[in-house]
Design a protein around this motif. Sequence first.
Motif, short mmCIF file in Angstrom:
data_model
loop_
_atom_site.label_atom_id
_atom_site.label_comp_id
_atom_site.label_asym_id
_atom_site.label_seq_id
_atom_site.Cartn_x
_atom_site.Cartn_y
_atom_site.Cartn_z
N LYS A 1 -26.20 24.06 1.07
CA LYS A 1 -25.81 23.13 2.13
C LYS A 1 -26.90 22.09 2.24
N PHE A 2 -26.57 20.85 2.54
CA PHE A 2 -27.62 19.86 2.77
C PHE A 2 -27.14 18.78 3.71
N GLU A 3 -28.12 18.07 4.29
CA GLU A 3 -27.80 16.92 5.13
C GLU A 3 -28.87 15.85 4.90
N ASP A 4 -28.43 14.62 4.74
CA ASP A 4 -29.33 13.48 4.56
C ASP A 4 -29.18 12.59 5.78
N ARG A 5 -30.25 12.46 6.58
CA ARG A 5 -30.15 11.65 7.80
C ARG A 5 -30.44 10.18 7.54
N GLY A 6 -30.83 9.85 6.34
CA GLY A 6 -30.99 8.43 5.98
C GLY A 6 -32.28 7.80 6.49
N THR A 7 -33.18 8.59 7.09
CA THR A 7 -34.45 8.02 7.57
C THR A 7 -35.46 8.00 6.43
N ASP A 8 -36.40 7.06 6.50
CA ASP A 8 -37.42 6.98 5.44
C ASP A 8 -38.31 8.22 5.48
N PRO A 9 -38.68 8.74 4.30
CA PRO A 9 -39.48 9.96 4.25
C PRO A 9 -40.98 9.70 4.41
N LEU A 10 -41.68 10.77 4.79
CA LEU A 10 -43.16 10.76 4.82
C LEU A 10 -43.65 10.86 3.37
N ILE A 11 -44.63 10.03 3.04
CA ILE A 11 -45.16 10.01 1.66
C ILE A 11 -46.63 10.41 1.67
N PHE A 12 -47.01 11.24 0.70
CA PHE A 12 -48.38 11.78 0.62
C PHE A 12 -48.95 11.45 -0.76
N TYR A 13 -50.16 10.89 -0.78
CA TYR A 13 -50.83 10.67 -2.06
C TYR A 13 -52.32 10.52 -1.81
N ARG A 14 -53.12 10.89 -2.80
CA ARG A 14 -54.59 10.82 -2.71
C ARG A 14 -55.13 11.42 -1.41
N GLY A 15 -54.50 12.53 -0.96
CA GLY A 15 -54.99 13.23 0.22
C GLY A 15 -54.66 12.57 1.54
N HIS A 16 -53.83 11.52 1.52
CA HIS A 16 -53.49 10.80 2.75
C HIS A 16 -51.98 10.58 2.83
N PHE A 17 -51.54 10.29 4.05
CA PHE A 17 -50.15 9.88 4.23
C PHE A 17 -50.07 8.38 4.12
N LEU A 18 -48.98 7.91 3.54
CA LEU A 18 -48.77 6.46 3.47
C LEU A 18 -48.61 5.94 4.89
N ALA A 19 -49.38 4.91 5.24
CA ALA A 19 -49.36 4.39 6.61
C ALA A 19 -47.97 3.93 6.98
N GLN A 20 -47.59 4.29 8.23
CA GLN A 20 -46.28 3.90 8.72
C GLN A 20 -46.29 2.39 9.02
N GLU A 21 -45.19 1.71 8.66
CA GLU A 21 -45.11 0.28 8.95
C GLU A 21 -45.04 0.06 10.45
N ALA A 22 -45.71 -0.99 10.94
CA ALA A 22 -45.72 -1.26 12.39
C ALA A 22 -44.35 -1.75 12.84
#
Length: 160
Positions: free
Chosen positions: A139-160
């Motif tokens: 079963k799955f559901e896609d809510r269409g929201t942008d995902p959290l991204i992780f790289y080089r030990g950090h999260f990609l900064a959220q756009e203002a």
Amino acid sequence: MKSKVDRDEYRRAMGCFATGVAVVTTCDKNGARVGLTISSFNSVSLDPPLVLWSIAHDSLSYATFMEAEFFAVNVLAMNQQDISERFAKSGRNKFDGLVCGVGINGAPILPEYSAVYECRTEYHYDGGDHKIIVGRVLKFEDRGTDPLIFYRGHFLAQEA
Ligand SMILES: Cc1cc2nc3c(=O)[nH]c(=O)nc-3n(C[C@H](O)[C@H](O)[C@H](O)COP(=O)(O)O)c2cc1C
């Protein structure tokens, strides 16, 4: 090109590969809810729909996931860094104050997510200091929201 693997350099180099972040959940045989933050999730096969992720042998929830017939992969949305940090702390009480849904066989579904995949465990494979878990998506559901991204030990900064 390096031939001998230095642990810290290797971790840094692997951090170049950006991933999403998910919280994998299940419940143990007493019904207690268990979950941890992961970035090792990936799609394996479309037909049948198989996914994989890996769990460290020293994770407190290792034994529970090894016994779990079902689990849920809650892919975090861009604004859920706090949830990632909460489930990356080893131990109990990670679900305190969260009003979760109930997935197949009781696997907790987080109140918010970008996508969720409810899975039945199909295979376990050895993977060094981790075990690789392959599940079939039921079963799955896609809510269409942008995902959290992780790289080089950090999260990609959220756009203002
Ligand atoms: C972004 C991120 C990704 C992670 N990916 C994994 C992973 O793929 N597998 C894993 O076993 N631990 C991973 N961890 C570490 C676990 O979340 C952490 O060890 C957690 O405390 C385990 O919980 P437990 O000991 O209660 O089972 C990750 C942590 C973070 C912050």
